[in-house]
Design a protein around this motif. Sequence first.
Motif, PDB file in Angstrom:
ATOM      1  N   LEU A   1      -0.521 -10.590  -3.529  1.00 32.80           N
ATOM      2  CA  LEU A   1       0.308  -9.619  -2.817  1.00 32.80           C
ATOM      3  C   LEU A   1      -0.529  -8.507  -2.206  1.00 32.80           C
ATOM      4  CD1 LEU A   1       3.285  -9.467  -5.314  1.00 32.80           C
ATOM      5  CD2 LEU A   1       3.505  -9.985  -2.882  1.00 32.80           C
ATOM      6  N   ILE A   2      -1.543  -8.051  -2.931  1.00 32.39           N
ATOM      7  CA  ILE A   2      -2.366  -6.933  -2.442  1.00 32.39           C
ATOM      8  C   ILE A   2      -3.333  -7.381  -1.358  1.00 32.39           C
ATOM      9  CG2 ILE A   2      -4.175  -5.302  -3.128  1.00 32.39           C
ATOM     10  CD1 ILE A   2      -2.696  -5.079  -5.827  1.00 32.39           C
ATOM     11  N   THR A   3      -3.876  -8.594  -1.476  1.00 37.63           N
ATOM     12  CA  THR A   3      -4.941  -9.012  -0.560  1.00 37.63           C
ATOM     13  C   THR A   3      -4.456  -9.810   0.638  1.00 37.63           C
ATOM     14  OG1 THR A   3      -5.369 -11.044  -1.828  1.00 37.63           O
ATOM     15  CG2 THR A   3      -6.602  -9.061  -2.449  1.00 37.63           C
ATOM     16  N   GLU A   4      -3.317 -10.522   0.509  1.00 37.89           N
ATOM     17  CA  GLU A   4      -2.944 -11.490   1.538  1.00 37.89           C
ATOM     18  C   GLU A   4      -1.568 -11.281   2.142  1.00 37.89           C
ATOM     19  OE1 GLU A   4      -3.450 -15.479   0.133  1.00 37.89           O
ATOM     20  OE2 GLU A   4      -5.333 -15.033  -0.889  1.00 37.89           O
ATOM     21  N   ARG A   5      -0.715 -10.486   1.548  1.00 32.95           N
ATOM     22  CA  ARG A   5       0.681 -10.408   1.994  1.00 32.95           C
ATOM     23  C   ARG A   5       0.995  -9.181   2.830  1.00 32.95           C
ATOM     24  NH1 ARG A   5       4.322 -14.220  -0.156  1.00 32.95           N
ATOM     25  NH2 ARG A   5       3.070 -15.926  -1.003  1.00 32.95           N
ATOM     26  N   GLY A   6       0.020  -8.316   3.074  1.00 36.01           N
ATOM     27  CA  GLY A   6       0.273  -7.152   3.914  1.00 36.01           C
ATOM     28  C   GLY A   6       1.319  -6.209   3.360  1.00 36.01           C
ATOM     29  N   VAL A   7       1.328  -6.030   2.049  1.00 38.37           N
ATOM     30  CA  VAL A   7       2.329  -5.177   1.418  1.00 38.37           C
ATOM     31  C   VAL A   7       2.165  -3.731   1.893  1.00 38.37           C
ATOM     32  CG1 VAL A   7       3.167  -4.274  -0.784  1.00 38.37           C
ATOM     33  CG2 VAL A   7       2.487  -6.666  -0.589  1.00 38.37           C
ATOM     34  N   ARG A   8       3.280  -3.092   2.189  1.00 41.61           N
ATOM     35  CA  ARG A   8       3.289  -1.712   2.664  1.00 41.61           C
ATOM     36  C   ARG A   8       4.083  -0.849   1.700  1.00 41.61           C
ATOM     37  NH1 ARG A   8       5.714  -1.710   8.567  1.00 41.61           N
ATOM     38  NH2 ARG A   8       5.039   0.469   8.400  1.00 41.61           N
ATOM     39  N   THR A   9       3.894   0.475   1.830  1.00 42.57           N
ATOM     40  CA  THR A   9       4.771   1.386   1.100  1.00 42.57           C
ATOM     41  C   THR A   9       6.180   1.264   1.705  1.00 42.57           C
ATOM     42  OG1 THR A   9       4.233   3.179   2.622  1.00 42.57           O
ATOM     43  CG2 THR A   9       2.904   3.004   0.634  1.00 42.57           C
ATOM     44  N   PRO A  10       7.255   1.389   0.926  1.00 43.31           N
ATOM     45  CA  PRO A  10       7.283   1.740  -0.491  1.00 43.31           C
ATOM     46  C   PRO A  10       7.203   0.542  -1.433  1.00 43.31           C
ATOM     47  CG  PRO A  10       9.508   1.672   0.327  1.00 43.31           C
ATOM     48  CD  PRO A  10       8.614   1.318   1.496  1.00 43.31           C
TER      49      PRO A  10
ATOM     50  N   PRO B   1      -4.621   1.798   7.642  1.00 45.72           N
ATOM     51  CA  PRO B   1      -4.074   1.084   8.795  1.00 45.72           C
ATOM     52  C   PRO B   1      -4.362  -0.412   8.716  1.00 45.72           C
ATOM     53  CG  PRO B   1      -5.191   3.086   9.490  1.00 45.72           C
ATOM     54  CD  PRO B   1      -5.508   2.911   8.037  1.00 45.72           C
ATOM     55  N   GLY B   2      -3.447  -1.186   9.301  1.00 45.56           N
ATOM     56  CA  GLY B   2      -3.565  -2.634   9.228  1.00 45.56           C
ATOM     57  C   GLY B   2      -4.566  -3.230  10.183  1.00 45.56           C
TER      58      GLY B   2
ATOM     59  N   GLU C   1      -0.545  -2.807  13.803  1.00 45.40           N
ATOM     60  CA  GLU C   1      -0.736  -1.372  13.976  1.00 45.40           C
ATOM     61  C   GLU C   1       0.252  -0.573  13.135  1.00 45.40           C
ATOM     62  OE1 GLU C   1      -0.759  -3.553  16.397  1.00 45.40           O
ATOM     63  OE2 GLU C   1      -2.678  -3.324  17.424  1.00 45.40           O
ATOM     64  N   VAL C   2       0.040  -0.639  11.831  1.00 37.99           N
ATOM     65  CA  VAL C   2       0.816   0.169  10.902  1.00 37.99           C
ATOM     66  C   VAL C   2      -0.181   0.928  10.045  1.00 37.99           C
ATOM     67  CG1 VAL C   2       2.806  -1.378  10.861  1.00 37.99           C
ATOM     68  CG2 VAL C   2       0.941  -1.740   9.252  1.00 37.99           C
ATOM     69  N   GLY C   3       0.235   2.077   9.549  1.00 37.49           N
ATOM     70  CA  GLY C   3      -0.703   2.943   8.855  1.00 37.49           C
ATOM     71  C   GLY C   3      -0.611   2.930   7.354  1.00 37.49           C
ATOM     72  N   ASP C   4       0.269   2.089   6.781  1.00 40.49           N
ATOM     73  CA  ASP C   4       0.499   2.200   5.340  1.00 40.49           C
ATOM     74  C   ASP C   4       0.444   0.855   4.625  1.00 40.49           C
ATOM     75  OD1 ASP C   4       2.783   1.134   6.423  1.00 40.49           O
ATOM     76  OD2 ASP C   4       4.166   2.400   5.285  1.00 40.49           O
ATOM     77  N   GLN C   5      -0.411  -0.058   5.090  1.00 35.49           N
ATOM     78  CA  GLN C   5      -0.603  -1.296   4.346  1.00 35.49           C
ATOM     79  C   GLN C   5      -1.522  -1.053   3.157  1.00 35.49           C
ATOM     80  OE1 GLN C   5      -1.963  -4.302   7.157  1.00 35.49           O
ATOM     81  NE2 GLN C   5       0.006  -5.310   7.004  1.00 35.49           N
ATOM     82  N   ALA C   6      -1.293  -1.803   2.075  1.00 42.12           N
ATOM     83  CA  ALA C   6      -2.165  -1.687   0.913  1.00 42.12           C
ATOM     84  C   ALA C   6      -3.594  -2.010   1.309  1.00 42.12           C
ATOM     85  CB  ALA C   6      -1.698  -2.631  -0.187  1.00 42.12           C
ATOM     86  N   SER C   7      -4.512  -1.155   0.923  1.00 46.03           N
ATOM     87  CA  SER C   7      -5.940  -1.382   1.140  1.00 46.03           C
ATOM     88  C   SER C   7      -6.526  -1.926  -0.150  1.00 46.03           C
ATOM     89  CB  SER C   7      -6.638  -0.068   1.518  1.00 46.03           C
ATOM     90  OG  SER C   7      -8.038  -0.181   1.379  1.00 46.03           O
ATOM     91  N   SER C   8      -7.023  -3.156  -0.118  1.00 46.98           N
ATOM     92  CA  SER C   8      -7.547  -3.754  -1.343  1.00 46.98           C
ATOM     93  C   SER C   8      -8.715  -2.946  -1.898  1.00 46.98           C
ATOM     94  CB  SER C   8      -7.958  -5.204  -1.081  1.00 46.98           C
ATOM     95  OG  SER C   8      -8.920  -5.284  -0.038  1.00 46.98           O
ATOM     96  N   GLU C   9      -9.531  -2.362  -0.998  1.00 39.37           N
ATOM     97  CA  GLU C   9     -10.654  -1.560  -1.479  1.00 39.37           C
ATOM     98  C   GLU C   9     -10.175  -0.317  -2.205  1.00 39.37           C
ATOM     99  OE1 GLU C   9     -10.240  -2.573   1.609  1.00 39.37           O
ATOM    100  OE2 GLU C   9     -12.000  -3.731   2.245  1.00 39.37           O
ATOM    101  N   LYS C  10      -9.200   0.386  -1.607  1.00 34.57           N
ATOM    102  CA  LYS C  10      -8.701   1.610  -2.234  1.00 34.57           C
ATOM    103  C   LYS C  10      -7.934   1.306  -3.523  1.00 34.57           C
ATOM    104  CE  LYS C  10      -8.286   4.556   1.879  1.00 34.57           C
ATOM    105  NZ  LYS C  10      -7.350   5.392   2.666  1.00 34.57           N
ATOM    106  N   VAL C  11      -7.144   0.236  -3.505  1.00 34.34           N
ATOM    107  CA  VAL C  11      -6.408  -0.137  -4.712  1.00 34.34           C
ATOM    108  C   VAL C  11      -7.387  -0.443  -5.839  1.00 34.34           C
ATOM    109  CG1 VAL C  11      -4.877  -1.852  -5.745  1.00 34.34           C
ATOM    110  CG2 VAL C  11      -4.362  -0.951  -3.478  1.00 34.34           C
ATOM    111  N   LEU C  12      -8.437  -1.202  -5.530  1.00 37.52           N
ATOM    112  CA  LEU C  12      -9.446  -1.514  -6.538  1.00 37.52           C
ATOM    113  C   LEU C  12     -10.055  -0.239  -7.108  1.00 37.52           C
ATOM    114  CD1 LEU C  12     -11.421  -3.265  -8.128  1.00 37.52           C
ATOM    115  CD2 LEU C  12     -12.816  -3.450  -6.038  1.00 37.52           C
ATOM    116  N   ALA C  13     -10.427   0.686  -6.244  1.00 35.73           N
ATOM    117  CA  ALA C  13     -11.067   1.914  -6.707  1.00 35.73           C
ATOM    118  C   ALA C  13     -10.148   2.698  -7.638  1.00 35.73           C
ATOM    119  CB  ALA C  13     -11.483   2.762  -5.508  1.00 35.73           C
TER     120      ALA C  13
END
Length: 441
Positions: free
Chosen positions: A59-68, A87-88, A93-105
Motif C-alpha cells: 500500500l505504501i510503495t505501490e498503491r499511491g495512498v494519499r491522506t487521509p 508530491p506524486g 500531480e498531487v501533493g499528498d501521496q505517501a512518500s516511502s522514504e519519509k514513512v520509513l524515516a
Amino acid sequence: MTIEIERGSVARPALSRCISVAPDEFARDHWGRQPLLSPASSLPGDFDDLFSERAVDELITERGVRTPFIRMAQEGSVLAPSAFTAPGGFGAEVGDQASSEKVLAEFAAGATIVLQGLHRLWPPLIDFTRRLIDDIGHPAQVNAYVTPASSRGFDPHYDVHDVFVLQIAGEKHWRIHSPVHPDPLRDQPWGDHRDAVAREAQNPPVIDAVLRPGDALYLPRGWLHSAEALGGTSVHLTVGVSAYTRADVVRALVSTLGDVPALRSSLPLGVDLSDPEALRPLVDETVAELVRALTAIPDAQDVEANEVAPAGFRPADPAATVSRRLAARFADATRPEPLAPLATVDAIAALAADSAVRWRGSLAARIEIAGERVRIVTPTKTVALPAEAELAVRRLHEGALGADSASGGAVTLADFPGLDLADAIVVARRLLREGILVPVG
C-alpha cells in the motif's frame, strides 16, 4: 404483496471470525455491554487472508495512498502530513501521496503508521467488511495500525464507536479500563473527560493481555484502552462499528415534528427564557403535544425516491417512520457489493441458457407486486418488470438470503421459474444492467 427482507444469516459467518462465543451469546452478553477477548485458539482461523505486513508495504510503495487514507503518530501525537507525504511527480500531480522514504524515516524513529479506510482500498477487507455489516446491521470501517517495537501508540482514551481488534502480526500489550462516560455519542469525545480518563487509567485494568497473531478483542464504545507493541513490529486491524442508538431513534421521530402545526407556533411574546418556573407550564404543554404528535405522525406519502421504506409501511406509524429514516441513513453509510463494469457488459452480451447470475451482495431492497408489475426498490432506484418475472425475482432474492447456499445463490437462466429462455434473457439483461444482479463465472 411485499416480500420482506432478512439481514444476515443465523451463523453470521463474518462476525463469527471475530468472537469466541456464539453470535447469540455475544449479542446478549457483550454487544454494547462488555469487552470480549478471543484468543486465536478459540477462533475458527487466523486473519492472514485479510491483511499482512506485506500488504502494508504494498500500500505504501505501490498503491499511491494519499491522506487521509494514511496518517502517522508518535507518542500519542499525530504528525503533520508533510512529515510522511510528498508530491506524486509527473503524471500524478498531487501533493499528498505517501512518500516511502519519509514513512520509513518516521517509522524507524518510532512513529506508528495508520492506514485508514481499508474497507474501500484493500479487496479482502472490502469483502469482509461488507459481510460483517450484513451480520451486525450497523455501518463499519477498517483501519490498520502498524506500530514499531515498544511504541505505545496513543494515550489511554475511549472511542465513540465499538471496535473489533484483529491482531495480524507481532504482539501488542493491551490495557482495558472501565468507562468514565458510558455509551458516548459522536459529539462526546474522550477529550471532554480527559481528567476522568487519566484517573481511571491509574486503576487496575479490566483486561491486561498481550494480543498475538490470530487473537481478537471486542471493545464497546466508551471503554478506555491503550496499547504498546512488544519485541518487534505489530500490525493489527481495528474494525470500527458506528452503532445506531436510541438517540438516533429519537432524532428520527423528532425530525417529523416540523409537520405538526402546534409545535411550529411561536413562543409567547416577552417570554423570559431565563426563568424555569415561567417556562414550566409551556414545557409541560409542549411535552403533552409532543406525545400526541408521536402517536399520530403525519402521512409519509412524500417519502423521497432514494429512501427504502419498510415492508407494510403505514401512515401515522412511529416504528415505520423510524425504520424508513434509519434505513435510508444506513444505505447512505454503507455500500453493496462492488460491480465490475467490463465483466458485466461482457456477460450481458453472452447471455445463454447456461449463464448463471445471482443477487448483488448486501443490496438493500424491497420487492413489491402491484397489479401487472413486480417492482424492486433499492436505495437509488426502482426497477419495474412484468408480473411474470415475480417467481424468478423471488428465487434470486431467496438465494441472497441464504436459502440456496449450496450454490451461493447462483441461478442459471434455464432455471428461471415462470419464464421461457427468451424472457429469462430479457429479465437477466435488465437486472444486470441495473446493478441488481451480478454474473457468476
